[in-house]
Enzyme design. Structure first.
Site, PDB file in Angstrom:
ATOM      1  N   ARG A  52       0.988  -1.219  -0.618  1.00 40.81           N
ATOM      2  CA  ARG A  52       0.047  -0.026  -0.103  1.00 40.81           C
ATOM      3  C   ARG A  52       1.294   1.261  -0.204  1.00 40.81           C
ATOM      4  O   ARG A  52       1.943   0.973   0.474  1.00 40.81           O
ATOM      5  CB  ARG A  52      -1.161   0.475   1.068  1.00 40.81           C
ATOM      6  CG  ARG A  52       0.287  -0.635   2.014  1.00 40.81           C
ATOM      7  CD  ARG A  52      -0.562   0.280   4.214  1.00 40.81           C
ATOM      8  NE  ARG A  52      -0.138   1.704   3.538  1.00 40.81           N
ATOM      9  CZ  ARG A  52       0.730   2.314   3.945  1.00 40.81           C
ATOM     10  NH1 ARG A  52       2.216   1.909   4.008  1.00 40.81           N
ATOM     11  NH2 ARG A  52       0.893   3.631   3.752  1.00 40.81           N
ATOM     12  N   GLY A  53       0.202   2.520  -0.246  1.00 40.36           N
ATOM     13  CA  GLY A  53       0.847   3.732  -0.150  1.00 40.36           C
ATOM     14  C   GLY A  53       1.197   3.998  -2.092  1.00 40.36           C
ATOM     15  O   GLY A  53       1.436   2.910  -2.521  1.00 40.36           O
ATOM     16  N   ALA A  54       1.032   5.183  -2.507  1.00 41.84           N
ATOM     17  CA  ALA A  54       1.063   5.385  -3.581  1.00 41.84           C
ATOM     18  C   ALA A  54       1.702   5.212  -4.980  1.00 41.84           C
ATOM     19  O   ALA A  54       1.960   4.032  -5.315  1.00 41.84           O
ATOM     20  CB  ALA A  54       0.646   6.982  -3.490  1.00 41.84           C
ATOM     21  N   ARG A  89      -7.452  -0.288  -6.978  1.00 39.75           N
ATOM     22  CA  ARG A  89      -7.627   0.631  -6.108  1.00 39.75           C
ATOM     23  C   ARG A  89      -8.171   1.745  -6.985  1.00 39.75           C
ATOM     24  O   ARG A  89      -6.748   2.340  -8.034  1.00 39.75           O
ATOM     25  CB  ARG A  89      -6.709   0.816  -4.650  1.00 39.75           C
ATOM     26  CG  ARG A  89      -6.770  -0.283  -3.720  1.00 39.75           C
ATOM     27  CD  ARG A  89      -5.549  -0.043  -2.947  1.00 39.75           C
ATOM     28  NE  ARG A  89      -6.059   1.636  -1.874  1.00 39.75           N
ATOM     29  CZ  ARG A  89      -5.350   1.878  -0.991  1.00 39.75           C
ATOM     30  NH1 ARG A  89      -4.360   0.907  -1.036  1.00 39.75           N
ATOM     31  NH2 ARG A  89      -6.118   2.627  -0.329  1.00 39.75           N
ATOM     32  N   GLN A 198      -2.415   2.758   9.895  1.00 42.68           N
ATOM     33  CA  GLN A 198      -1.277   2.774   8.967  1.00 42.68           C
ATOM     34  C   GLN A 198      -0.425   3.147  10.228  1.00 42.68           C
ATOM     35  O   GLN A 198       0.700   3.345  10.163  1.00 42.68           O
ATOM     36  CB  GLN A 198      -1.626   3.172   8.321  1.00 42.68           C
ATOM     37  CG  GLN A 198      -2.071   2.666   6.707  1.00 42.68           C
ATOM     38  CD  GLN A 198      -3.550   3.005   6.756  1.00 42.68           C
ATOM     39  OE1 GLN A 198      -4.358   3.424   7.853  1.00 42.68           O
ATOM     40  NE2 GLN A 198      -4.270   2.162   5.665  1.00 42.68           N
ATOM     41  N   ASP A 239      -1.993  10.851  -1.790  1.00 38.68           N
ATOM     42  CA  ASP A 239      -1.736   9.467  -3.148  1.00 38.68           C
ATOM     43  C   ASP A 239      -2.775  10.035  -4.611  1.00 38.68           C
ATOM     44  O   ASP A 239      -2.148   9.463  -5.383  1.00 38.68           O
ATOM     45  CB  ASP A 239      -2.906   8.626  -2.962  1.00 38.68           C
ATOM     46  CG  ASP A 239      -2.756   7.911  -1.014  1.00 38.68           C
ATOM     47  OD1 ASP A 239      -3.261   8.756  -0.165  1.00 38.68           O
ATOM     48  OD2 ASP A 239      -2.700   7.109  -1.481  1.00 38.68           O
ATOM     49  N   ASN A 249      -5.195  11.956   0.245  1.00 34.94           N
ATOM     50  CA  ASN A 249      -4.741  11.203   1.302  1.00 34.94           C
ATOM     51  C   ASN A 249      -5.524  11.204   1.974  1.00 34.94           C
ATOM     52  O   ASN A 249      -6.555  11.112   2.437  1.00 34.94           O
ATOM     53  CB  ASN A 249      -3.184  12.751   2.013  1.00 34.94           C
ATOM     54  CG  ASN A 249      -2.638  11.485   2.518  1.00 34.94           C
ATOM     55  OD1 ASN A 249      -1.466  10.814   1.650  1.00 34.94           O
ATOM     56  ND2 ASN A 249      -1.973  11.367   4.151  1.00 34.94           N
ATOM     57  N   LYS A 250      -5.238  10.183   2.767  1.00 34.09           N
ATOM     58  CA  LYS A 250      -5.507   9.047   4.160  1.00 34.09           C
ATOM     59  C   LYS A 250      -6.927   9.546   4.533  1.00 34.09           C
ATOM     60  O   LYS A 250      -6.290  11.032   5.652  1.00 34.09           O
ATOM     61  CB  LYS A 250      -4.606   8.195   4.837  1.00 34.09           C
ATOM     62  CG  LYS A 250      -5.247   7.699   5.783  1.00 34.09           C
ATOM     63  CD  LYS A 250      -6.238   6.083   5.280  1.00 34.09           C
ATOM     64  CE  LYS A 250      -5.872   5.599   4.092  1.00 34.09           C
ATOM     65  NZ  LYS A 250      -5.861   4.920   2.910  1.00 34.09           N
TER      66      LYS A 250
HETATM   67  C1  LIG Z   1       3.828   7.810   1.079  1.00 35.68           C
HETATM   68  S1  LIG Z   1       1.994   7.516  -0.591  1.00 35.68           S
HETATM   69  C2  LIG Z   1       1.520   7.755   1.188  1.00 35.68           C
HETATM   70  C3  LIG Z   1       0.100   7.237   0.882  1.00 35.68           C
HETATM   71  O1  LIG Z   1      -1.274   6.262   1.055  1.00 35.68           O
HETATM   72  C4  LIG Z   1      -1.347   5.957   1.845  1.00 35.68           C
HETATM   73  O2  LIG Z   1      -3.351   4.831   1.459  1.00 35.68           O
HETATM   74  P1  LIG Z   1      -3.278   3.624   1.750  1.00 35.68           P
HETATM   75  O3  LIG Z   1      -2.241   3.193   3.226  1.00 35.68           O
HETATM   76  O4  LIG Z   1      -4.581   3.616   1.598  1.00 35.68           O
HETATM   77  O5  LIG Z   1      -2.793   3.353   0.744  1.00 35.68           O
HETATM   78  C5  LIG Z   1      -2.145   7.033   2.727  1.00 35.68           C
HETATM   79  O6  LIG Z   1      -2.821   7.969   2.223  1.00 35.68           O
HETATM   80  C6  LIG Z   1      -0.013   7.528   2.044  1.00 35.68           C
HETATM   81  O7  LIG Z   1      -0.575   9.102   2.790  1.00 35.68           O
END
Ligand SMILES: CSC[C@H]1O[C@H](OP(=O)(O)O)[C@H](O)[C@@H]1O
Length: 340
Positions: A52-54, A89, A198, A239, A249-250
């Site tokens: 996960r993470g963009a 996603r 997270q 994101d 973002n989250k």
């Molecule tokens: C470095 S981008 C990380 C970004 O992605 C996360 O979302 P997810 O955990 O749902 O993939 C979150 O928005 C983070 O800031």
């Protein structure tokens, strides 16, 4: 992370190889790696947030396309794999940016070697972008330390934008790591980041792995922590960033930005340019993923709500540009967003 921690994701072998990644749903209690041998394996890993993470989603999808060339995959099957991985996603634009790069290679040279070279390039470039973001971000935060009245500078972050979210050492956390490398007294306030935690599961794990002082708080404690003067800056990842600088973002990031403004604390977004989507004029156009109710009611096994209660679980929110003091990319830090 520390020396004995494997990379967030890695390609094992050559064109007949596979993708290995840390299963982030098992952290922090277990450090488990999973092997993805099919495009479906990668799709599932992205969907359930094993990866996960963009930026990390983009890198994983790029390697996922390489799996489609195995077992004699035709160009049509590789194109189909790109379309399929794009359904995993909707919010992180890095997924579509990486798949577009893979699609371009398919049209020029559909060989497994060409695709693997492109996926590796995407991975290596992301690692370099993370390092550059860390340096630019540390540079603009150094003045906070120069005028500090307390023994350390508090930086609040939300969700996880560390090595686990990227192909390198992170975006928002890369800034933190660079400050620590410069021996600047940083203290990180870690939003736990409900519902998938997270922050408490991943960010706190990355920071403690590196011995960086941090304090875990519930998301609803951020206001008090700011009011008590413990936070001098907020830095998060993103994101997707629209052409006007609005950043998705989250979920909870918009709240953190609003609280930061209310307490006259600068709020920064740290993200590579691969997270910028110039095709979207404003954040209003950013697709916001909604996820299953169970993540809220039974997150990580703990029952937190009565059976059948109605749940709203948007996974992201949008922070308007007017609340953002600066955007930190691998190219520069800017206090006025522009695409050039
Ligand atoms: C470095 S981008 C990380 C970004 O992605 C996360 O979302 P997810 O955990 O749902 O993939 C979150 O928005 C983070 O800031």
């Amino acid at each position: 992370m520390n020396r004995d921690c494997p990379p967030t994701l890695q390609w094992i072998g050559e064109t007949d190889g596979h993708l290995r990644l840390i299963d982030q749903t098992r952290l922090p209690t277990e450090l488990v790696e999973i092997d993805c041998h099919t495009v479906e394996d990668v799709w599932q890993a992205i969907k359930r947030l094993s990866v996960r993470g963009a930026p990390a989603i983009g890198v994983a999808a790029a390697y996922g396309v390489c799996l489609a060339t195995q077992a004699g995959g035709t160009i049509a099957e590789v194109r189909k794999a790109c379309d399929y991985l794009a359904t995993s996603r909707p919010t992180a634009v890095n997924l579509f940016w990486a798949l577009d790069r893979m699609r371009s290679v398919v049209e020029q040279d559909p060989s497994g070697e060409a695709l693997l070279n492109e996926a590796r390039a995407i991975h290596e470039e992301d690692a370099a972008m993370c390092a550059a973001i860390g340096k630019h971000g540390a540079d603009i935060l150094v003045p906070l330390f120069e005028k500090a009245t307390s023994e350390s500078i508090g930086i609040l972050t939300h969700c996880n934008a560390g090595a686990l979210a990227t192909g390198g050492e992170g975006t928002a956390l890369s800034v933190i790591f660079e400050l620590a490398r410069r021996d600047l007294p940083v203290h990180v306030w870690v939003d736990e980041t409900r519902p998938l935690l997270q922050g408490s599961r991943l960010t706190a794990w990355e920071l403690t792995q590196r011995g960086i002082p941090c304090t875990l708080i519930c998301d609803n404690m951020a206001a008090t922590v700011m009011k008590e003067g413990r936070v001098q800056a907020v830095v998060t990842g993103a994101d997707r960033i629209a052409a006007n600088g609005d950043a998705a973002n989250k979920i909870g990031t918009y709240g953190a930005a609003t609280l930061a403004r209310a307490h006259d604390i600068p709020f920064y977004i740290a993200a590579p340019t691969s997270t910028i989507d110039p095709a979207l004029a404003t954040g209003e156009e950013i697709p916001i993923e909604e996820r299953d109710a169970e993540e809220v009611t039974n997150g990580f096994g703990s029952v937190t709500a009565p059976e059948g209660v109605s749940v709203y679980n948007p996974a992201f929110d949008v922070t308007p540009a007017e609340l953002i003091a600066g955007w930190i990319t691998e190219e520069r830090a800017m206090d006025e967003f522009n695409l050039s």
